[in-house]
Design an enzyme around this catalytic site. Structure first.
Site, PDB file in Angstrom:
ATOM      1  N   PHE A 111       0.867  -1.180   0.000  1.00 27.35           N
ATOM      2  CA  PHE A 111       0.000   0.000   0.000  1.00 27.35           C
ATOM      3  C   PHE A 111       0.903   1.229   0.000  1.00 27.35           C
ATOM      4  CE2 PHE A 111      -2.388   3.573   1.488  1.00 27.35           C
ATOM      5  CZ  PHE A 111      -3.579   3.434   0.805  1.00 27.35           C
TER       6      PHE A 111
ATOM      7  N   ASP B 110       9.593   2.879   1.628  1.00 26.57           N
ATOM      8  CA  ASP B 110       8.414   3.676   1.988  1.00 26.57           C
ATOM      9  C   ASP B 110       8.229   3.564   3.495  1.00 26.57           C
ATOM     10  OD1 ASP B 110       5.957   4.732   2.563  1.00 26.57           O
ATOM     11  OD2 ASP B 110       4.949   3.897   0.807  1.00 26.57           O
TER      12      ASP B 110
ATOM     13  N   LYS C 187       3.116  11.359   6.883  1.00 27.10           N
ATOM     14  CA  LYS C 187       2.282  11.193   8.084  1.00 27.10           C
ATOM     15  C   LYS C 187       2.823  11.945   9.312  1.00 27.10           C
ATOM     16  CE  LYS C 187       0.219   6.832   6.590  1.00 27.10           C
ATOM     17  NZ  LYS C 187      -1.097   7.215   6.112  1.00 27.10           N
TER      18      LYS C 187
HETATM   19  C1  LIG Z   1       3.181   2.978   3.496  1.00 27.10           C
HETATM   20  C2  LIG Z   1       2.319   4.074   2.979  1.00 27.10           C
HETATM   21  N1  LIG Z   1       2.691   4.777   1.904  1.00 27.10           N
HETATM   22  C3  LIG Z   1       1.951   5.783   1.419  1.00 27.10           C
HETATM   23  C4  LIG Z   1       0.758   6.139   1.996  1.00 27.10           C
HETATM   24  C5  LIG Z   1      -0.073   7.256   1.422  1.00 27.10           C
HETATM   25  O1  LIG Z   1      -0.075   8.361   2.258  1.00 27.10           O
HETATM   26  P1  LIG Z   1      -1.218   9.480   2.107  1.00 27.10           P
HETATM   27  O2  LIG Z   1      -2.501   8.893   2.573  1.00 27.10           O
HETATM   28  O3  LIG Z   1      -0.738  10.612   2.974  1.00 27.10           O
HETATM   29  O4  LIG Z   1      -1.261   9.848   0.656  1.00 27.10           O
HETATM   30  C6  LIG Z   1       0.314   5.426   3.119  1.00 27.10           C
HETATM   31  C7  LIG Z   1      -0.983   5.759   3.764  1.00 27.10           C
HETATM   32  O5  LIG Z   1      -1.541   5.018   4.537  1.00 27.10           O
HETATM   33  C8  LIG Z   1       1.110   4.379   3.623  1.00 27.10           C
HETATM   34  O6  LIG Z   1       0.730   3.655   4.693  1.00 27.10           O
END
Ligand SMILES: Cc1ncc(COP(=O)(O)O)c(C=O)c1O
Length: 425
Positions: free
Chosen positions: A162, A247, A276
């Site tokens: 994700f 990530d 975040k």
């Molecule tokens: C690992 C990871 N990458 C990217 C994102 C995307 O972040 P955003 O919701 O701020 O676009 C998330 C969101 O949950 C995430 O958990």
């Protein structure tokens, strides 16, 4: 003994005159239903205030937050140092665009780079934007530095990933809800099973420019790869001249008991994607962080964002880095994580069939005979604990790191009671 940071004791009523009482929850839910796109399925709690690990609803009822906005409120609701930094900046300057310099960008970028051991920062806003930006940087690096023929760059991703919700990102998602109905999809991605090093080795053609991976898959249910896997990916990417792009948007910045989840495996990635918690639960702040030989491929006009690196975001981001620099939050997440894990392990065989955790972050698989993860989260909410289900029968626990031991124990007591209630039905 873990000491409780002062801010968790903050009273929930804000300073100053009492604000007008909001309409009752039922009225707000009806308006939302009619006027807000139904792209979420929230629990029926309407929150009006928050402090530390506590939130309060329209009826004045207190709840324990066991999700922390998917790690965006790692430091709790309205952490005084972060609110203070935001307030000071609101009184001075909020937005310039990157057409002009402002005085907050340099200190933020250098502090963040230093925190994670990299030279340069590309500031963005949301997590998905950081991922998109990382993909663009990796492709450009692939063409200009690695020498991949134009248009052929490939990025290896893991099944169950994700990384956000943009068109390109959902193109390499295997979640039918995230992906279905949104094609045509962006090409250039190869999916391999998470945790399978042989599969990654096989996928590693000369056109591969990067591996994009979550060191722990959050949305998939806090899936932790087998020991040695990430180190193996590092070794493979290094040998094949491929960027390793971690990530850490959900796993990073204290949640797992370290600044970065990669540290648990002694892993140094080429590119970190952060988001975040970087915005302190106040503003969206994300970043691509890497050395000059990677981020240096971007030249003026080739990438940008009106709001990326704005003064307010940088002031808050700098204050977040200040909190993390102390190491206190990482240590606290690690210690409280042991406490949480111990309690969760004792639930295995009593409504729980599996637990995965790292620091103050756990995926708890509920025995499907008791009900779904959603059933458990709804029952928990009735007991004033807010958590989130994922993938049917799993619930995710990620309380703010400032949660007190008593609050943590209380929330876990409620989980135990919910499971007992469901088993007795
Ligand atoms: C690992 C990871 N990458 C990217 C994102 C995307 O972040 P955003 O919701 O701020 O676009 C998330 C969101 O949950 C995430 O958990």
């Amino acid at each position: 003994m873990i000491t409780m940071p002062e801010q968790t004791r903050t009273v929930l009523t804000p300073d100053g005159p009492t604000p007008p009482r909001p309409p009752a929850a039922a009225e707000l839910l009806a308006i939302e239903d009619g006027h807000v796109a139904h792209n979420y399925h929230p629990l029926d709690v309407v929150i009006t205030h928050g402090a530390g690990a506590l939130v309060v609803d329209t009826e004045g009822e207190e709840y324990l937050d066991f999700l922390a906005a998917y790690s965006a409120t790692n430091f709790g609701h309205r952490h005084p140092a972060l609110i203070g930094a935001a307030r000071d900046q609101l009184d001075r300057l909020t937005l310039t665009s990157r057409a002009f310099h402002h005085d907050q960008l340099a200190p933020f970028a250098s502090a963040l780079g230093e925190l994670v051991g990299k030279e340069m920062v590309l500031p963005m806003n949301t997590g998905a934007e950081a991922v998109e930006s990382g993909i663009k940087v990796a492709r450009k690096w692939g063409y200009e530095v690695k020498g991949v023929p134009d248009g052929r760059a490939k990025i290896i991703v893991a099944a169950g990933n994700f990384h956000g919700r943009t068109t390109t990102i959902i193109s390499f998602s295997d979640d039918p809800d995230a992906r279905g109905g949104f094609g045509p999809y962006t090409p250039g991605f190869i999916t391999v099973p998470y945790g399978d090093l042989d599969a990654m080795r096989e996928a590693m053609t000369d056109d591969v420019v990067a591996v994009l991976i979550e060191p722990i898959q959050g949305e998939a249910g806090v899936r932790i790869p087998p020991a040695g896997y990430l180190a193996g990916v590092r070794e493979l990417t290094e040998r094949r001249g491929v960027l390793l792009m971690a990530d850490e948007i959900q796993s990073g910045l204290g949640r797992t008991g370290r600044t970065l989840a990669c540290e648990h495996e002694g892993l140094v990635a080429d590119v970190y994607l952060l988001g975040k918690a970087l915005g302190g639960g106040i503003v969206p702040v994300s970043a691509v962080v890497a050395d000059r030989d990677v981020l240096g491929v971007l030249k003026p006009g080739q990438h940008g964002s009106t709001f990326g690196g704005n003064p307010l975001a940088c002031a808050v981001g700098l204050a977040v880095v200040g909190l993390l620099r102390t190491g206190e939050f990482q240590d606290r997440a690690a210690l409280l994580g042991i406490r949480m894990r111990d309690r969760l392990d004792r639930l295995v065989g009593r409504g729980v069939i599996g637990v995965r955790s790292r620091g103050l972050w756990a995926g708890v698989d509920i025995d499907p005979r008791l009900g779904t993860g959603r059933d458990v989260c709804e029952a928990l909410a009735r007991r004033h604990v807010l958590a989130k289900d994922t993938h049917g029968s799993t619930i995710r626990l990620a309380p703010p790191i400032v949660i007190t031991e008593e609050q943590l124990d209380h929330g876990l007591d409620q989980l135990e009671l919910v499971l007992a209630d469901l088993a007795a039905r």
